[in-house]
Motif scaffolding. Structure first.
Motif, short mmCIF file in Angstrom:
data_model
loop_
_atom_site.label_atom_id
_atom_site.label_comp_id
_atom_site.label_asym_id
_atom_site.label_seq_id
_atom_site.Cartn_x
_atom_site.Cartn_y
_atom_site.Cartn_z
N ALA A 50 -2.42 25.16 -15.52
CA ALA A 50 -1.50 24.59 -14.53
C ALA A 50 -0.13 24.31 -15.15
N ARG A 51 -0.13 24.02 -16.44
CA ARG A 51 1.14 23.71 -17.11
C ARG A 51 1.02 24.09 -18.59
N LEU A 52 2.17 24.17 -19.24
CA LEU A 52 2.19 24.50 -20.66
C LEU A 52 1.56 23.37 -21.46
N PRO A 53 0.50 23.63 -22.22
CA PRO A 53 -0.13 22.57 -23.00
C PRO A 53 0.56 22.41 -24.36
N LEU A 54 1.86 22.24 -24.33
CA LEU A 54 2.66 22.27 -25.56
C LEU A 54 3.52 21.02 -25.59
N ARG A 55 3.42 20.26 -26.67
CA ARG A 55 4.11 18.97 -26.72
C ARG A 55 5.50 19.07 -27.32
N ALA A 56 5.74 20.10 -28.13
CA ALA A 56 7.01 20.12 -28.85
C ALA A 56 7.23 21.51 -29.43
N GLN A 57 8.44 21.73 -29.90
CA GLN A 57 8.70 22.90 -30.72
C GLN A 57 8.37 22.53 -32.15
N VAL A 58 7.97 23.53 -32.94
CA VAL A 58 7.74 23.27 -34.36
C VAL A 58 8.36 24.43 -35.13
N ALA A 59 9.05 24.07 -36.22
CA ALA A 59 9.67 25.09 -37.07
C ALA A 59 9.62 24.60 -38.51
N ALA A 60 9.86 25.50 -39.44
CA ALA A 60 9.69 25.11 -40.84
C ALA A 60 10.75 25.75 -41.71
N VAL A 61 11.06 25.06 -42.80
CA VAL A 61 12.03 25.57 -43.75
C VAL A 61 11.66 25.07 -45.13
N SER A 62 11.99 25.86 -46.15
CA SER A 62 11.74 25.40 -47.51
C SER A 62 13.05 24.95 -48.14
N CYS A 63 12.97 23.94 -48.98
CA CYS A 63 14.12 23.45 -49.73
C CYS A 63 13.69 23.35 -51.18
N VAL A 120 3.52 39.82 -42.80
CA VAL A 120 4.82 39.94 -43.45
C VAL A 120 5.13 41.42 -43.67
N LEU A 121 6.20 41.89 -43.04
CA LEU A 121 6.60 43.29 -43.21
C LEU A 121 7.55 43.42 -44.41
N ASN A 122 8.42 42.43 -44.58
CA ASN A 122 9.31 42.39 -45.74
C ASN A 122 9.39 40.95 -46.20
N ALA A 123 9.35 40.75 -47.51
CA ALA A 123 9.31 39.39 -48.04
C ALA A 123 10.52 39.13 -48.91
N ASP A 124 11.21 38.02 -48.63
CA ASP A 124 12.28 37.56 -49.52
C ASP A 124 12.30 36.04 -49.53
N GLY A 125 11.13 35.45 -49.80
CA GLY A 125 11.05 34.00 -49.86
C GLY A 125 10.85 33.36 -48.50
N GLY A 126 10.18 32.22 -48.48
CA GLY A 126 10.05 31.45 -47.24
C GLY A 126 9.16 32.08 -46.19
N THR A 127 8.17 32.88 -46.61
CA THR A 127 7.38 33.57 -45.58
C THR A 127 6.52 32.59 -44.79
N ARG A 128 5.98 31.57 -45.43
CA ARG A 128 5.12 30.67 -44.66
C ARG A 128 5.93 29.90 -43.62
N CYS A 129 7.16 29.56 -43.99
CA CYS A 129 8.01 28.83 -43.04
C CYS A 129 8.42 29.73 -41.88
N ALA A 130 8.84 30.94 -42.18
CA ALA A 130 9.23 31.85 -41.11
C ALA A 130 8.04 32.15 -40.20
N ALA A 131 6.85 32.23 -40.78
CA ALA A 131 5.66 32.50 -39.98
C ALA A 131 5.41 31.37 -38.98
N ILE A 132 5.65 30.15 -39.39
CA ILE A 132 5.47 29.02 -38.47
C ILE A 132 6.52 29.07 -37.36
#
Lengths: 250, 250, 250, 250, 250, 250
Positions: D153-166, D120-132
């Motif tokens: 041989a191929r991307l071993p990735l099943r999905a995108q993942v993102a996070a947000v706090s509420c 984290v270079l600058n923090a203003d809430g939600g750092t764990r979510c932005a990190a994900i």
């Protein structure tokens, strides 16, 4: 009966010498040599006590123990680099501290603390015992300085204390184990005694097989005789340092 | 002579009980109660030895000791949170380990190691002694399991080992110090003995004033008598756990 | 649908029991058993608060968590010996602390702090949940003691709090995971609830594949029903300890 | 209803941007900005796995989290200088690691490990979510490089993942808490979701008072809508970095 | 003479840029780029001094240094996770602190301390030098803020300070080593200078063979010329941040 | 010009003596005294190298540095007890190691490592310099033993190395600072030189005000002359230990 590796008689101490003043900044210091074991003991006086004693009008005496990395046959890792003191180190420094405290009148010392650092420069068995014997001299000189500086009215010291290790070896019960004997003895015991024969600490350990009460008493008898030259060496070192017989310790 | 705080006779042990199987996952376990002191001992068998023993065909027995933060009158900080084990903790676990090793035939055990965890749930004096006494039962059961599983041909155990503390108090020399006595005794000693009277470890400490050889021998005599019910409790616990008298330990 | 390893119905809790007073020195204590999981919870009252709260007239409640080395199938290294608490340990003790604080009126507590130690003696899944459920009883008894000693005028406690884990397994959504289920569940969630159905904490984790909102709500419904016997066990334990129904918690 | 401190609508995300390639040596990197929160995510590929996975033919994905001392309003001590990572840090990095692992096909990755450092270079809430959210981009680029280098041989990735706090604030249920809201919310929850609405992690905490199931579902609905622009920003950043739409992730 | 790996002339600095304000919460901050080396410097003002300075009316300036794990070609372990700062880290942060202190009038600063955090985001040689050069800008801005807020009457700053490394390579004596040169140079030296040519620190090290006084003076001459654009960049950055030429530093 | 506190001429070294063999177990050892500074240097040979050098056929030389707690005017805490080596300690031991390595032919040494422990018994300024000067003797003797034991065909040593500190004091530029001068000098510099005048390390620090190139060159000239008796003392000590002039070091 097998002879001892060193050829010593079962009840023979190694040569003992105590040189004072080696640590020039310390309030009291003693470089003790017992055979090939060589330890620098330095006493530091500070006018404060640990938190648990504050406000009680009593002093404190404690000890710290260390070994230079190459005091031993093979180099031992530096505890400062490892980030922790070993269990052995802590056990030894607690023993030295208890042994010295047992002969100090902490109430007469007042709210001051004395730390006795015992650092092994060369090791050949019996380092904890030599540290106690030399540590007492460093402590004695530091207390004397407090008396001479009129911080204390009298020496708050009840007795001399010295220590020696004995063990059951292939040569039978023997006095003052060196490294070769220490690492192979069936049992060994450290005796911390006063010059009047009082027992301050006893630590006896069966390394291979339990020992009997009779065997234990044989070791204690060796220690009682064996500490006589240690007490003499302490008194000689103190006399030499202070230029006169020390004041009586009651 | 002042009576003891607990009203016990000088040579009276507190009630002792040993319950086995409390730590359900352990190869052997014992919950020992000595008066208000309560310790959970759990033995773990692993088929490897520490580096310094590898390739020698010999086994190892070691112990670790801990105290729950509120086992005591006032809460003690958790050592895991402080980031280091205290000198006292290390001293105690080294004592327990040496005491148990002294009665194990490490060559007969082979390249396996047994760790005996001793965790104090409630403390009222004598925790290191109770840990040794209970730890032996946990060790015995773990070894028995190795015999039943035909990993070992016979129990690699030479003797029972148990421990008790004695001290010089205002009530004179007394057996089995509780917390009140332990914190005020002029001297105390821990005796680790075998059921045939052999001495495995002796640790005697003068807290306030040196003691005499006669006093020390009075404490040893108390301990010799005092461990008799401990050995009986060990045997009863083992019998109850195994459903039959244990095989003879030579 | 595959049956559960334990044969339990999907919505069946394991047997729960709460024994108070096990930690004799603690201001409040509870030994909670949920199936094969067994945790000793001990509450300590101290009349000071952490630095960040000083002078605000408010109290603090915190928790510490530990696991005896052989509470588990294979021995886990002792955190005190390793010199640090694992991330898992810290995460769990932070959860327990937050969960208990959420039902305490910290202003009514005043400048005192209560530490609830939760030590796992035997582990079979769900230790963090059992620690919260048992920890509440220890806390409740410690607060009651403050009321009986007239340190506090009334219980500064707003609600009961208890916790249970649920998961998506081969048997579908199930209540109260044991170790076997916990280590293989596709997803699991810990629910910390009040006796009136309020949510204090939710932690849901997809171990292998994301789960749907509907699945999550099924787990929440299981937890809502599953905590009913936990709240009853808490009340029964408190009643038994205090000899009468506890004063109403508003 | 009180307006939000920032004046944002309850369901308004802060501006999001993701810049790739900032960490020039890393196999993949993303500098993510969510309002005033700014985090540098860097993925490192190594051709070995942790000991517990060796020889299983499976890979590993893990994360580490740190905060520059002056990313915050007042300077926080440097964890490297304190000698330990805080419980908060460990909790967050465990969350990031689990979240990323949940969308990776570890078997398809093979015996390689990917570490995603989130600083984290600058923090203003939600750092764990932005990190994900940013961490997924760094991971995606590192995996793409393995495909382009024909390691995979191929991307071993099943999905995108993102996070947000509420959170539940004085403005009611709101999306994407900034620091001011985060420190005063009655409850907050972090939602880690896939672009198809799957739930990867949920962490909900009542800071002051328990919340209801209805309130919780309102937060989840905000998060479901709020992550839509995050997934778009991830895709745009990957497209920009790779010069073409990424291969489909199944 | 072999050309430099980068093709630069022996006396050519890499491009330098200094961006201020990157760390939004800091009292002063500078993101310095010297070629591929990129460091975020953030100054924090606190109104207290370390214990050894209390009550003397003097201030303190110190620095901390860190490197993001993937600032380098291969990932370096996180020092916070290892539990200790390396000797290299400590040596560098002590150098930065001494260099900045040397140009501050600590008495004029009064009992305040300023900590300059220097965190390497990307590394390509010369990080300690760039940290000093950028750290001075962060410090300058933080001090300016104290003047503008009328906490200080004038800037307690005696000079500008900047640093550059030089070395003996296969291309002869060269200015401003990058990573490739730094890892193969026969000798290298860091020069910390003031804008009037004063020497603040010199650290010269023969990596493979001793060097001569003449060689050393060639390196010093390179450094004297090479710091000219660094001082200009510092002034330009300060001017840009403050909207006007800074007040004269005497 | 003010005279020096010790009354020495500006270019006068303190008396130097080097006693070998003090550490009886070490492969080479030297007790060096420079005025009131006294350091025990002990070299340990081990037939393995650090991981980063394995399989390259090259050796390694490193150093560790420590100070006995009461080597100084006031007692310094024991680093082993604090759990970490200070930045100063690490900086010094890295300097000693680099200085010694600079004169060893590591390829000729082969896959062996030599650790030189330098422990300060009494401190009166200049400890890092004395450690280098004494450390070279310990290293020289350890290498000689390898030659005599036919492990090595010849001494893998290219030069002698010794060190001295100089400083700008109220007495002008002076040689060989003692503690009083070191703590008040405006600038000081440590010079590590070979007996042929080559520069191995230079560390110059302005404590209060920047210094000029001319001043720096004055210090270097003092050091060039001042190391002459150090090199002589090294040769005399080696001759005395080996009973004959040492084989030429090319």
């Amino acid at each position: 009966m097998t002879p001892r590796p060193s050829g010593r008689a079962p009840d023979a101490m190694r040569p003992v010498s105590i040189e004072t003043g080696f640590a020039r900044h310390a309030e009291g210091s003693a470089l003790i040599r017992v055979g090939g074991t060589e330890i620098l003991c330095a006493a530091t006086v500070e006018s404060r006590v640990p938190p648990f004693l504050r406000g009680q009008g009593k002093g404190w005496v404690t000890a710290e123990y260390g070994m230079l990395p190459r005091a031993t046959h093979t180099r031992g890792g530096r505890e400062a680099a490892k980030g922790r003191q070993s269990g052995r180190t802590q056990e030894i420094q607690r023993l030295i501290g208890r042994s010295l405290r047992a002969v100090v009148d902490l109430a007469a010392l007042g709210e001051m603390s004395i730390t006795v650092d015992c650092d092994v420069l060369n090791a050949d068995g019996g380092t904890r015992c030599a540290a106690i014997t030399g540590g007492w001299v460093a402590l004695r000189l530091a207390l004397d300085k407090l008396v001479r500086n009129r911080v204390l009215a009298r020496l708050p010291l009840r007795a001399q204390v010295a220590a020696v290790s004995c063990g059951l070896t292939q040569a039978g019960p023997v006095l003052d184990l060196d490294y070769d004997e220490d690492s192979t003895a069936a049992a060994d015991a450290n005796f911390v005694l006063t010059e009047t024969g009082g027992i301050v600490e006893i630590q006896g350990t069966a390394e291979h097989a339990p020992f009997s009460q009779a065997q234990f008493e044989a070791l204690l008898a060796l220690a009682q005789a064996g500490t006589v030259p240690l007490f003499a060496a302490q008194r000689a070192a103190v006399d030499a340092a202070l230029g006169a017989p020390p004041p009586e310790t009651p």
